[in-house]
Design an enzyme around this catalytic site. Structure first.
Site, mmCIF file in Angstrom:
data_model
loop_
_atom_site.group_PDB
_atom_site.id
_atom_site.type_symbol
_atom_site.label_atom_id
_atom_site.label_comp_id
_atom_site.label_asym_id
_atom_site.label_seq_id
_atom_site.Cartn_x
_atom_site.Cartn_y
_atom_site.Cartn_z
ATOM 1 N N SER C 63 0.799 -1.235 0.000
ATOM 2 C CA SER C 63 0.000 0.000 0.000
ATOM 3 C C SER C 63 0.827 1.278 0.000
ATOM 4 C CB SER C 63 -0.939 0.027 1.211
ATOM 5 O OG SER C 63 -1.932 -0.957 1.070
ATOM 6 N N LYS C 66 0.568 3.479 -2.945
ATOM 7 C CA LYS C 66 -0.545 4.410 -3.131
ATOM 8 C C LYS C 66 -0.099 5.859 -3.021
ATOM 9 C CE LYS C 66 -3.618 0.765 -1.614
ATOM 10 N NZ LYS C 66 -4.306 0.078 -0.518
ATOM 11 N N TYR C 188 -3.550 -2.319 -10.525
ATOM 12 C CA TYR C 188 -3.530 -2.053 -9.083
ATOM 13 C C TYR C 188 -2.618 -3.050 -8.363
ATOM 14 C CZ TYR C 188 -5.135 -2.195 -4.234
ATOM 15 O OH TYR C 188 -5.178 -2.225 -2.869
ATOM 16 N N TYR C 239 -5.094 3.158 7.690
ATOM 17 C CA TYR C 239 -6.385 2.495 7.849
ATOM 18 C C TYR C 239 -7.073 3.006 9.110
ATOM 19 C CZ TYR C 239 -3.955 -0.367 4.522
ATOM 20 O OH TYR C 239 -3.231 -0.791 3.452
ATOM 21 N N VAL C 257 1.171 -3.751 3.922
ATOM 22 C CA VAL C 257 0.984 -5.044 4.568
ATOM 23 C C VAL C 257 2.225 -5.938 4.442
ATOM 24 C CG1 VAL C 257 -0.012 -6.386 2.687
ATOM 25 C CG2 VAL C 257 -0.888 -6.688 5.012
#
Lengths: 303, 303, 303, 303
Positions: C63, C66, C188, C239, C257
């Site tokens: 992530s 991103k 993605y 998150y 992660v």
């Protein structure tokens, strides 16, 4: 149909479940009830009565009272009632507060707490002596003037009823209830505290079997409206176990956290069963089993 | 009971609603149907047939197909079926995806899309030729070998069926479906695309009235199981309008977005009605009205 | 500030946590990583570099990618980007699918999966060679042309990525993504599969410290926009642990992660830390601890 | 930095927005405030003061009071506080009641109403004279003994505060609050009713800029704890517009429904702005604009 023998047979069959589940214990008055009791009574429209075991022991009818307040409200307000409360199953283990918030203060149906609190508010608005009239109505239904509220239970429920108070405040915030919150809650808890035996309950529910015109204590309901009241019990009478009850028993009915369950076979009979131990959904374990076997053994169900 | 005359009278009474609502238009094949059609047919257990107006026009039965797949799955898996799908009403206008996520991938009941996708997966696992067997089963029920899928509809639904694909992926994520997602979805959409007339549908539904042992194309269901299937229709057959239908009509039934509705009066009759214009909940406006009047006029309902 | 010695001291202090938590194991490629590794690297705006332990071991940045795709999208679309994705914290342990449904297909922010899938869609729409451009952009940021996707990881994630496929279908249903679902998902997953070391990551993140004009591989961002990108990391980067990270560490950052975390002290330094064992929220246990101690020891934080 | 001139320039720039939005009108006392007012004041850590326009008009600080009660609770309970209230952004336009129910009575953070009601409960438990101590603490912070509660506002809010009463009952149900519900609510509403001017507010907030040890009226907070308090303001200070404020302004802050906003630039300045007209999220339209321009013009922000 030999209901006497059938009920006796049912009891034998469900005895293995007699220690399954736990009675409600969130207030002392309910916690101190002996959990190992069982009562049942069936009244046919022909006037026969089939009491079994502890059918004369009175218990806290709790949410079963919502059938009576709904009948009164339907009689007083007619179809207009449904502007302030829905008639769709709540369908969720999540507490009604979430649903209430999402749906802008209109409770899903009259049998969840939020809905019944709205019924309480309506009766207060419509009647000069709501408590007296409610008592008189139920006494007339079962032909017994001795039934009464249990004020110890009602007071105790109010003192610890934070969740219901939260719901009432939400309803007030959305304008769904109009009277003083405390008045509405106290009347709600009093109705829930009504104590009746299985024999009194099945007698009272017989009025909803549509075998004769409904007119009690001045409250009238047409045949069509009685049918509809049964339809609401069928889809909404058992919290998030409405589908399960409909599936296993196949009759409209209503349960209470005191361990009582009533069910109606339109134009045939009304039945009440009571045993305090509850399953995880808050419905009487032996009560559910007894009614499942009743419709299985008699081969009678609405479907 | 003179159903012929009653149905004719109903039609006169509901004509004012003939332009209320809008047909489904999310795929071209449904959008091009003439919305101003009405058909109805009632089959009694005595073998009488009461067709009315466009009762032989075939339309897309859509979600009504879920009754057939549920019957097959119940016959194949018995009560074990309920480990993979619930039987409680969904009770929410919110899409089932939220519920599915909260409840860890077990759909609330077999009549919401998520539940029917699980049925599709089960049939694929259990049968060597699921499409052929499904067709054969329904053809046997209505005694007409000409009914068939509409592949244009099925393909079109798959191409734009993003929400159902999202649901299928969620189910796969939770392990509730076991076969290839595309296979499961295509079979699901094929079943929905089945084209039948009111006459064929009411004939097929007659099998669920419990007037004789259920055994068709090798699929057997006991009397008790048929009752239970009707109970599931009663509580879950109309999305978040299940309570409303139960309240107004008082019969177990199932609707489809193609404008069809079926209902069952156990041990009496089955009925199908069709009119493409839908209300905001996705149920046929004239269909709902027609069935409400049918039980009102005949004074026949399960309650 | 003697970062070398501070980092060495931090490592001693957090060693007791070296076996706490569990690495991600939902795909084989991540499960087989040795969980007992630790790397860290800090780059100051003055050009100093403080690598520590396994700071040259490459891992799956997941992530963290991103941040790079958001930078590209902000450069390409400007403030118009926020019409298709929000910038509010998601604030819920409940999966974003619920939120996505309630909020009609507009993801809460670009750092939850739904939001990053929208970024993937935007890059596909805007660029003729999205994968090549993405690689070129990140390679330019860290000045190292050897970094690359790990196709085994990307493919494996796609094969088991049912939840992300559900999200993508929901987005497509709501019209938030415009390209082919498979293309969007594969791109993605490729971005997430990028493998970088702590040294490469902290070097790349240095570009976001606002110490010099941002222009890399043709992508420009104004000082004001870099600030805003940092603000989004601050409120949305972890998150449902964004508040916790902000509280304990006090720097904008982003976790993955794979066990990596990056953080930025505007106009001072960028830092990357990596250790595969995760806490229950999916963030690296030792990584969180190391950054908490870094700002505590140095007395440097944005607050 | 010539803040005087900058603020004057900002006011010119935002005048076009002077009639955008609507003041809070849910209680009469707030509804009767002249909406067309604007005040601003900035205090630097060097002791300079930059008042502008109606900077001495007192208004209802409402939720800004939550910063003061949080400071007191943090001083009294330390990190243990976070067992009874979270520090994650709430991230949802949906009211906190849903979240509260799902998360078992632990409010997401101290700045949503549910969280601040818990702070109120804690202060009642910890202090012999909570109201007196709260007043004394805030008076000490701003060096002005004349500030006080507005009992008309507090009483009026309690009378119509059904939603907050619902929240308090939920908290009591879950055991998160321990004192009498009425006591907790009245103290909560009194704190919200505090009336302060921009000059008093910015002076009081200066204590949170970490430029000197925090010790006021006996309440001590370490440098590290002040940082953390700012971090909570950054991620949670603006309901579901926390991300937007962080993005546009880039400073920790807190807004109130009375139209006030405070913000802190650690180790530089504190600022308060007030204008009663609110946007749809309940934050002052001109206040948000003024602070956005302040950090843009000065090029000062934490990022």
């Amino acid at each position: 149909m030999d209901y006497k023998q059938i009920i006796a047979g049912i009891y034998e069959a469900i005895r293995p479940y007699s220690e399954v589940g736990k009675q409600a214990d969130y207030i002392p008055a309910l916690a101190k009830v002996d959990p190992d009791q069982f009562g049942m009574c069936l009244h046919t429209i022909e006037g026969e009565e089939f009491p079994f075991m502890s059918s004369d022991v009175r218990f806290s009818i709790q949410s079963i009272s919502k059938v009576f307040s709904l009948a009164m409200c339907l009689s007083l307000k007619g179809e207009e009632l449904w502007k302030r409360v829905g008639k769709e199953p709540s369908g969720t283990a999540f507490n009604s507060l979430v649903q209430l918030e999402i749906e802008k203060g209109i409770p899903r149906n009259p049998f969840i707490n939020a809905g019944a609190i709205v019924l309480s508010d309506i009766l207060i608005s419509e009647l000069s002596d709501p408590e007296g009239e409610f008592l008189h109505f139920v006494r007339t239904l079962c032909g017994d003037d001795s039934i009464d509220f249990n004020m110890e239970v009602a007071t105790s429920e109010r003192e610890t009823g934070y969740l219901n108070a939260a719901i009432a405040n939400m309803l007030k915030y959305h304008g769904t209830i109009r009277n003083d919150i405390e008045d509405v809650l106290m009347f709600y808890f009093k109705m829930c505290s009504l104590e009746m035996s299985c024999r009194q309950l099945s007698k009272a529910m017989l009025a909803f079997t549509n075998h004769q015109p409904f007119e009690y204590a001045g409250y009238k309901l047409s045949t069509s409206r009685i049918k509809r009241l049964n339809a609401v019990m069928q889809t909404c009478g058992f919290y998030d176990e409405a589908g399960e009850f409909s599936y296993l028993v196949g009759l409209p009915g209503k349960s209470g956290v005191g361990g009582g369950i009533v069910a109606i076979y339109p134009k045939r009979y009304a039945v009440a069963v009571w045993s305090p131990r509850l399953n995880s959904k808050g419905n009487s374990v032996m009560g559910m089993k007894a009614l499942e076997l009743l419709t299985t053994e008699t081969q009678e169900s609405i479907f």
